[in-house]
Design a protein around this motif. Sequence first.
Motif: not given
Length: 183
Positions: A111-116, A119-124, A150-155
């Motif tokens: 979900a974090v990778v998809a959010w970032r 394509l998601t950025t472009m569509l938004a 870098g790799v997204p940071q996950l909590a």
Amino acid sequence: MDALHYIILTFILLIATVTDLRERRIPNKLTYPAMLLALCWHYVMTGADGLVFASIGLAAGFGTMLIPFLMGYMGAGDVKLMAVAGAFLGPAGALKAFLFTSLVGGVYAVAVVAWRSPLTTMLASAMKDSKGLLAGAGTWVQNLQGRSQGVPQLAYGAAIAAGTIISVISDYGMNAFVPVWWA
């Protein structure tokens, strides 16, 4: 086990989740007292056998996260939080909580990778921009250029909390959180 036991564990997990989401860390002042509380709880409730049960659970929880930590995928707070869960749940509970945590963590990471994703950025951007998709594509290219590699940071404390709570519910249902005197 007593419902109060699971309520306390859930409360600790929720504090860790909030702290991890806000500060990107799980503090020692939460994990070490929680470990001690779990060990003492089991000792008081069932004596030396309970202390052994909690100690092996603590080691199992710690051990499940040690390799990902050594590889740089987890923080030390994540390892200690899983050890807390293990101390409360025992060895089998620690392993089951780890399995559910891994599943939740995988979904969370996707979900974090998809959010970032670009394509998601472009569509938004396209949806916000009144000029349409072509203008959004320009924003997408700019975002790609300024993006860190870098790799997204996950909590990951959130995944540990969710996985552990799902594990408890899968074993005992919601009754795990209802005190005997309440029912």
